[in-house]
Design an enzyme around this catalytic site. Sequence first.
Site, PDB file in Angstrom:
ATOM      1  N   ASN A   9      29.062  -0.339  48.938  1.00 28.05           N
ATOM      2  CA  ASN A   9      29.807  -1.466  49.510  1.00 28.05           C
ATOM      3  C   ASN A   9      30.104  -2.501  48.415  1.00 28.05           C
ATOM      4  O   ASN A   9      29.879  -3.695  48.582  1.00 28.05           O
ATOM      5  CB  ASN A   9      29.040  -2.098  50.668  1.00 28.05           C
ATOM      6  N   GLU A  35      32.477   3.704  47.981  1.00 27.92           N
ATOM      7  CA  GLU A  35      32.872   2.289  48.044  1.00 27.92           C
ATOM      8  C   GLU A  35      32.479   1.541  46.770  1.00 27.92           C
ATOM      9  O   GLU A  35      31.762   0.551  46.810  1.00 27.92           O
ATOM     10  CB  GLU A  35      32.291   1.600  49.291  1.00 27.92           C
ATOM     11  N   ASP A 148      29.367   8.982  52.854  1.00 25.17           N
ATOM     12  CA  ASP A 148      29.421   8.221  54.095  1.00 25.17           C
ATOM     13  C   ASP A 148      30.474   8.890  54.978  1.00 25.17           C
ATOM     14  O   ASP A 148      31.663   8.833  54.681  1.00 25.17           O
ATOM     15  CB  ASP A 148      29.798   6.771  53.776  1.00 25.17           C
ATOM     16  N   ASN A 150      30.746   8.198  58.322  1.00 21.23           N
ATOM     17  CA  ASN A 150      31.110   7.273  59.395  1.00 21.23           C
ATOM     18  C   ASN A 150      31.054   7.903  60.781  1.00 21.23           C
ATOM     19  O   ASN A 150      31.819   7.538  61.676  1.00 21.23           O
ATOM     20  CB  ASN A 150      32.492   6.661  59.128  1.00 21.23           C
ATOM     21  N   HIS A 257      24.232  -0.100  53.354  1.00 21.15           N
ATOM     22  CA  HIS A 257      23.777   1.290  53.423  1.00 21.15           C
ATOM     23  C   HIS A 257      22.525   1.466  52.578  1.00 21.15           C
ATOM     24  O   HIS A 257      22.295   0.717  51.625  1.00 21.15           O
ATOM     25  CB  HIS A 257      24.842   2.249  52.889  1.00 21.15           C
TER      26      HIS A 257
END
Length: 266
Positions: A9, A35, A148, A150, A257
């Site tokens: 992130n 990310e 990830d 999601n 995360h």
Amino acid sequence: MHILSFNANGLRSAASKGFFDWFRQQDVDVLCVQETKAQEHQLTGAAFRPAGYQALFKDAQKKGYSGVAIYSRRAPDEVRTALGWAPFDDEGRYIEARFGNLSVVSFYIPSGSSGEERQGFKEAVMAWLEPIMDGWLRSGREYVLCGDWNIVRARNDIKNWTGNQKNSGCLPHERAWLSGLIADDCHDGLITPPARGWKDAFRVAKPDAVEYSWWSQRGGARANNVGWRIDYQLCTPGIAAGIRSADIFPEPKFSDHAPLRVEYDI
């Protein structure tokens, strides 16, 4: 071989919180990041390039958005950064490093939580990606797909199971899609698992564990462990046979995360 997957992130943000200091202590062979939220030229110098690792990046065309990376001790034989569909590739969601007959992929599957348009894109990606993954499974290569996704799979993967049935990431058809790729019994009963499919490395090591890899940044979710397990390492059956351990590290906190590390006997 130790493989670590981590949605940062924002890799610059995670680094400022000590991620690479922690990483250097983990004896990791390959790190897959999602990310990065940066361009490669913004991730230079010792702060982002730990000694002894090759650093490989696929940036999103949109600055400050998405982006994936792989750090590896061994120089790969080949690096791939596109799967052939511009809407996905241009968002910096895939990078693959090939080491002999082993491919390690850093994947970032879109989120649909921001609204109908992005949910539609997420579902288009799911439909487009499935035959690609089926082809990889049949190719004779060994794969570890880190990232990830999601999507949760079942009740053990999310704290508020009932309350999230209509929310992106826990929608029944999303769960059915993901578990329909995976050959195990750790699903929610919506599908019959394939006779031969991918393996969820965490579930190979810990079939019944209740652990999460992402927490909302609202309402004290992390402090109360109101989480979701949406970060996975999916691997081919040959690799899965050598899984020794799988660990999620909710602390220290570097992102919303947590890193996921799997040890493979390769």
